[in-house]
Enzyme design. Structure first.
Site, PDB file in Angstrom:
ATOM      1  N   GLY A 161       7.708  -2.058   1.845  1.00  0.00           N
ATOM      2  CA  GLY A 161       6.843  -1.469   0.838  1.00  0.00           C
ATOM      3  C   GLY A 161       7.432  -0.179   0.311  1.00  0.00           C
ATOM      4  N   CYS A 162       6.864   0.313  -0.776  1.00  0.00           N
ATOM      5  CA  CYS A 162       7.406   1.520  -1.399  1.00  0.00           C
ATOM      6  C   CYS A 162       7.212   2.741  -0.499  1.00  0.00           C
ATOM      7  CB  CYS A 162       6.776   1.751  -2.767  1.00  0.00           C
ATOM      8  SG  CYS A 162       4.968   1.607  -2.808  1.00  0.00           S
ATOM      9  N   TYR A 163       6.013   2.904   0.056  1.00  0.00           N
ATOM     10  CA  TYR A 163       5.782   4.051   0.933  1.00  0.00           C
ATOM     11  C   TYR A 163       6.661   3.987   2.182  1.00  0.00           C
ATOM     12  CZ  TYR A 163       1.577   5.541  -1.689  1.00  0.00           C
ATOM     13  OH  TYR A 163       0.709   6.002  -2.636  1.00  0.00           O
TER      14      TYR A 163
END
Lengths: 346, 346, 346, 346
Positions: C149-151
Site C-alpha cells: 500500500g501507499c502508506y
C-alpha cells in the site's frame, strides 16, 4: 424575532442560510427540514455550526413548517420547490425560494430548459424576482420571492448600469463566467471529485447552461428588447466564489472614467455593491463569505468594447445572502441586517 | 547527441527546459547558467531534478556557452535575452528565445509595450516566430527562434482555423483567458503569495497585458488585416495550466459540426493538437505536463457567435515544450522527440 | 516487447499504470479491462491519454487476458483481485497485484481487518511482497507479486534502515502520515468532494486504517520482533503525494550525522531513493509524478527521538510505479526502465 | 465603546484583528498603524474591509496611539513588540501582544531561540500568558498580555487535560503539527510562493522551530516537571488552518471513553472548545474563520498511546481571535463578545 424555516437545510444553500440566520438579530431558526437527515443534530452533520445551532433536522412536513415559522426559505432543488411553495404561500408565510422554479416568467421557457412542466404556473405572476439592486419595489410585503441564480446575479449586476444608460448595444451580450466548485452542490459526483477539478480550469455547459434564459430574461427586461446572451461558464478550483466577466459593445466613444461615473452613480445607494476605481479589478477573495458584489471596469477604446467584471460569493450574494437580503426587505427589516460582516480576505 | 545550453536555467522556463532536455533522446544538457545561483548543484536547488541532472549552475558567460553547446535556450526575462542573443547568433549557435524580445516584428511596438528601446532590431527580421502549427516553414535551419508567449500560443491555436477559413469577422477578437500562477514566474511577490491567489479568481492587466500586441500581430497576420484584440487575462488558483476562451463572430450560419470540420482538417497532421468532439470542452488538467493543446468548440446560433476554448500547459506548450519542439524542427530532428509522453491527468 | 494487461484500468491505479506502460520501452499495452466502461475508448474517458493509447476498454474476461498478454497488473479493489489472481497465476502469467489481497501473510489478519474471508489463502505463501528496497531477492521470476500500500511503502522506507541497524527501540513505532485525495480512489463520495477536503487537514481512520497491519507486518519482519504501530493518517488538500513522518526511539545517543550515515549507506544502490542532507526535509512536490522516495532525517537529542520523513507520490511509488518496478525485476528487465523520468517539481 | 489601536495593522494578524474589532459590539477601531502603508486607506489595501472600515493607516507614533485608544493590539513581529510595549504599558493602556516577545518567561531562553537579547526583561514577570483555557485567573485587569503562538495554542489545548489528570507520562511529548500558509505571514518569499507550496506537504524547522520552547514551557508548567517536546511542524497547501496531532504515553490502561470523560469535563465550561465524540476527528475546515478549537481523541490500547488532534484557525484562535478573547477578559467584557459567529464550514 421572526421564526424561520429552512427547507432542504443540509444542502449548501441551506447550510449557508442556517449560518446567516443563526447570527441574524431579527430572525430565529425555528425549523430545519431534511428528508434524508431527519433526526440528526445539525452540529453532528456540520461541526462548524455545532456551538451555534441546537436543532435537529426534521421531516419536511408542511404543517410543522407553517405552524412553527412565518418565513420559509426553500433551499431545495428545482421541482421540489414548486411542490411545496403553493401550500406555503397559501398559509400566509413569506416564501423565499432559492431554487429556479419561479425565476423564469414564462413556464414554456422553464419547460424547455428544465425538461419538466411547471406545476404551479399560476404563482409565477406573483413571484417577485429577488435582485434588489435591479428592482426592489416589489419586495416589501412580497409573499413569494424567486431569488436569482448565482451566475445571473453577478452578470446582471455587471451589465445593468450600462444597459440602463443606453450606452451599449443590447443585441448581444457575451458572458464569460468562472465559478468555484460549491456551485455544483453538495451531492458527490465526478464533477465535484477533488482530483477531477483541482489544478484545472475548464468551460462547461456552453450554450446549454440553465442560467442562460434567466440571464437573457433579466437583460432583456433591462434593455427593453430581446437580448441574445452567449454564456460560457467555467469551473475553477476553489470552493466558493464567482466572477462574471461581461463584454458589451459601446455605442459611443466612452472612456473608463465615463463608464465609472455611470456605474458609481447607479450603485451609489446600494449597501452591497462596490465599484472599484479605474485600474482595479475585483477578486472573488475580496467578497468571500459576504453578501457583497465588487465590480471593476475596463474599456478597449479601439474596438469600443466595455469589459465589466463582477465578483460575488456564489453561496452568499449568489444564493443565501441574497435570500436573506430579500427577506429583510419583504419583512420591513433593515436591508443589511444579518449581512453586514466584513469578509476574511485571506 | 546535441549539446544544449540553458541560459537562466533556474527560472520556471529554465527548469522546465532542463526537465525536458534531461530525457530528450537527441539532446544533452551541457551548460546551465544562472547569475544568482552559479556554483549551486541543480539537485540542491531542485530536488525533483536531483537524480537526473548532475550539473552545477555556472555564470552566464558567452564564451563558455558557445564553446560547450550548439543550441542555446534563452530562458531569461525580456531585455536580458536581447543582450545575449546577438553574440550567440553570431557564433553560429541555434538560439531559441523564450522571452518576448524577438516576438514583435516592429521595434516601436516593442518599445511602446515594454517601455524600453529594442537593442538589436537588426535581428528582428531574422527571428522566426516559433509557433509551428501556424507556420513551420521557416523553422528548419533557423538560427534565431522567438517562441510565442503562453497566452498567444493558446489564443492563436484557438482562432487560427476559423480566421484562415474566412468564416469569422476579423474586425475584433475577444479573448478571455485564464492562467495558473506559474505564469507569474518564480520571483516571490504579492501576486504569487499563496494566500493572495488561493481561493480566488480575478482579471488583471485588462487592456494593458503585454501579450496583447503579440496576439494582435499573430491574428492580423493570419487574417491579412488589422485585428483588434480585446484581451482579458485572469489568474486562477492552480500552479500550471492556461485556458484561452476566444469569442469570434461568424459571418455565415455555421453549425458546430461545420466548424469542427474546419478545425479537425486544419489540425489533422499536427502531433500536439487535439480537437474535441462536439459537446466536449478541454480542461487544463488534460494537458498538464505535456506539450499538447486541446481545443473545444461551441456555437451560439442565435447570435452567430463561435466560442473556441484552447487548453495548454503554460510552462510546456506555452513555453519550454514549444521551445524544444521548435528546436527539434530547426535541427532536423523528429518534431515530437522528447515531448511525446502522456500527461498524468490526475 | 512484453504484452501487458491492466485489469481495472480506468481507476486511478489503472490509469497511472496505463500512463507508465504507454511510455515503457519494453512493455506494450495489450488489454485494458473495465467492467463499467467496456466499449469506451481510453482517450474519450481520459483525454490526457488520448494521443498515446489507442485502445478500447474490454470486459475483464480471463481468456482474453491470458491469450493477449504475459503480464497482468491487477488494479482492482481488494476481494476483486483474489477472484481473478488464481486463474491468471495458473495460466503462467506474471501477476502484479496492486490491491491488498496478497499483502498480509496471515489470512486471519486479512479477515479481521478487511471483514471478509480470504478466498485464495493457498496463494499467500507464493506471493512476493513487492517492496524492492526491503527485499528484492524473491522478485526475479516471481509469478505473483503483492505490491505494498501507499502508506506502508513510505513508512517502511522511512523506518527500515534504523530498525535494521538496531539503533531504535522496535517496541512501538509512531507513524503520522499525510496523503493527497487520490488515495481515496476515483469513486465520488463525501470524502472526495472538493468542498469537503479543500482548505482543510484532518486525521481519519486513527487506529482503524487497514494499512496498519501491513505496516506492522513489515516492521516486525525487519525488526525480528512484534512491533506495535500507532498509525495516524491525515488527509491533505492536494491531488497526489504522501508523506510519512515516523517517530522512532533511539537506543543510543546518535547524532543526525550518525543516522544519515546509516541511511545513505543502506540506500546507496537504490535507484529510486534519495536521502537528503542534514537540515533538508522532503516535500511531496519533489517526487510528484515519479517513482522516487525522498527521505529527510532529524534527531531530537534531548529525548533521543529520531524523526524520519519520507515523501512519495502515492499513485507512482505508492502504487503503479512500484508495480512496474516490481514487474521489471520479475521479468529480468532493467529495474528503472519506464520509470526514470524527472518530475516536474512545479 | 472601547477605543482600540492595532499596531502593525496591515499584516495578517493585524488584518484579522481589524476584521474582528470592526464587528465587535464593545470595541471601536480608533487607530491602525503601519510604517510602510501610512497614508493608505484600509479599503484600498484590503477591499474585503472596504465597506466596513473607514480609516487610513497612520505612522506608529506612541503619542497618537496613547491619546486615541485604551487598548493596543501589537500585531508586529517579535523585537518590534518589545520596542513599543514598555511605553504603551507605562501609559496605562491594556496591551495585548500577538508577537513572541513576552511569551517566554526566561529571557535567556528567548535569546537562545530568537537570537537577540530581550530589551524589556523587567516586563516579563508582569506579562500574563494569554491562553484563557489554560489559566484565565491573571487576565482580568491585566495590562500586558502575551498571546500564545498558533502551534502552542493548539498543542497545549490538546495535551492539557491529559497532563493535568496525570494519566500520561510527561517525560516526552510528540507533536506533529500541520499549518496553512498564512502562518508564514504576509511578506512574499520562496516559502509562500504559490507554486512552491501548492500540491505539496513537507516538514520544516524540525527541532529548530521557535515555538518549541513555548510549547515546552507550557507543558512543563502544566505537568509540574520538565517536559521534552519533539515538535515537527508541516506546511500544508491551504490558506488558513492548523492541526496539532499530539502523541502521549498513557501510564494506565485507559479507553477512549475514559479519556473523553477527562477532556469533556475539563472543557465543559469553555465557550470555544469542542471535544468530539469517539470516532470523530476534527478538520480544520470546521473552525475556519472562528475562534473555536475542535478536539478529537483516539487511543491505541496495545501500545497505550493517546492520540489527540486539535484543529484551530491559526489566524483566529491561533492569533487575532485569542487576542480579542484575552482583551475581553482583561476589560471585564463577556468573553465571547465579537467572537461568537458560526464559521462557514464550506
Amino acid at each position: 424575532m421572526i421564526d424561520v424555516a429552512i427547507i432542504g437545510a443540509p444542502g449548501y444553500a441551506g447550510v449557508e442560510l442556517t449560518r446567516l440566520v443563526a447570527s441574524h438579530d431579527h430572525m430565529r431558526l425555528a425549523v430545519l427540514t431534511s428528508a434524508s437527515h431527519a433526526g440528526r443534530r445539525v452540529g453532528d452533520l456540520y461541526p462548524a455550526l455545532g456551538g451555534h445551532v441546537d436543532l435537529v433536522y426534521v421531516e419536511p412536513d408542511i404543517e410543522t413548517i407553517v405552524s412553527s415559522a412565518s418565513v420559509a426559505f426553500l433551499a431545495v432543488p428545482h421541482t421540489a420547490a414548486m411542490e411545496m411553495a403553493p401550500a406555503l404561500v397559501a398559509s400566509g408565510m413569506t416564501v423565499v425560494d432559492a431554487s429556479a422554479d419561479y425565476r423564469l416568467k414564462d413556464p414554456e421557457v422553464y419547460e424547455r430548459w428544465y425538461g419538466v412542466a411547471h406545476t404551479s404556473p399560476d404563482l409565477l405572476p406573483h413571484a417577485v424576482y429577488g435582485l434588489p439592486e435591479l428592482d426592489r419595489t416589489g419586495l416589501p410585503g412580497a409573499t413569494l420571492i424567486a431569488c436569482p441564480g448565482c451566475y445571473p446575479t453577478a452578470t446582471l449586476l455587471a451589465a445593468m448600469p450600462a444597459l440602463e444608460a443606453g450606452v451599449v448595444d443590447a443585441g448581444r451580450v457575451l458572458v464569460d463566467a468562472k465559478s468555484g466548485i460549491s456551485g455544483a452542490g453538495k451531492t458527490p459526483s465526478a464533477t465535484t471529485h477533488y482530483c477531477n477539478v483541482n489544478e484545472s480550469v475548464a468551460p462547461y455547459g456552453v450554450t446549454t447552461h440553465r442560467h442562460t434564459p434567466e440571464i437573457a430574461q433579466g437583460l432583456s427586461l433591462i434593455a427593453g428588447m430581446q437580448v441574445n446572451v452567449v454564456f460560457t461558464p467555467h469551473v475553477v478550483p476553489m470552493s466558493r466564489g464567482l466572477l462574471s466577466t461581461v463584454y458589451l459593445d459601446l455605442t459611443t466613444d466612452l472612456t473608463v472614467a465615463d463608464v465609472l461615473t455611470i456605474y458609481t452613480e447607479r450603485y451609489a445607494e446600494e449597501p452591497f455593491v462596490t465599484v472599484h476605481a479605474a485600474g482595479r479589478m475585483p477578486a472573488t477573495a475580496e467578497v468571500r463569505g459576504t453578501n457583497r458584489a465588487h465590480i471593476g471596469i475596463a474599456v478597449d477604446t479601439a474596438s469600443r468594447t466595455l469589459v465589466v467584471a463582477c465578483a460575488i460569493d456564489n453561496l452568499v450574494k449568489g444564493t443565501a445572502g441574497q435570500a436573506v437580503q430579500c427577506a429583510n426587505i419583504a419583512l420591513g427589516l433593515p436591508e443589511s441586517v444579518g449581512l453586514d460582516v466584513p469578509g476574511m480576505g485571506v
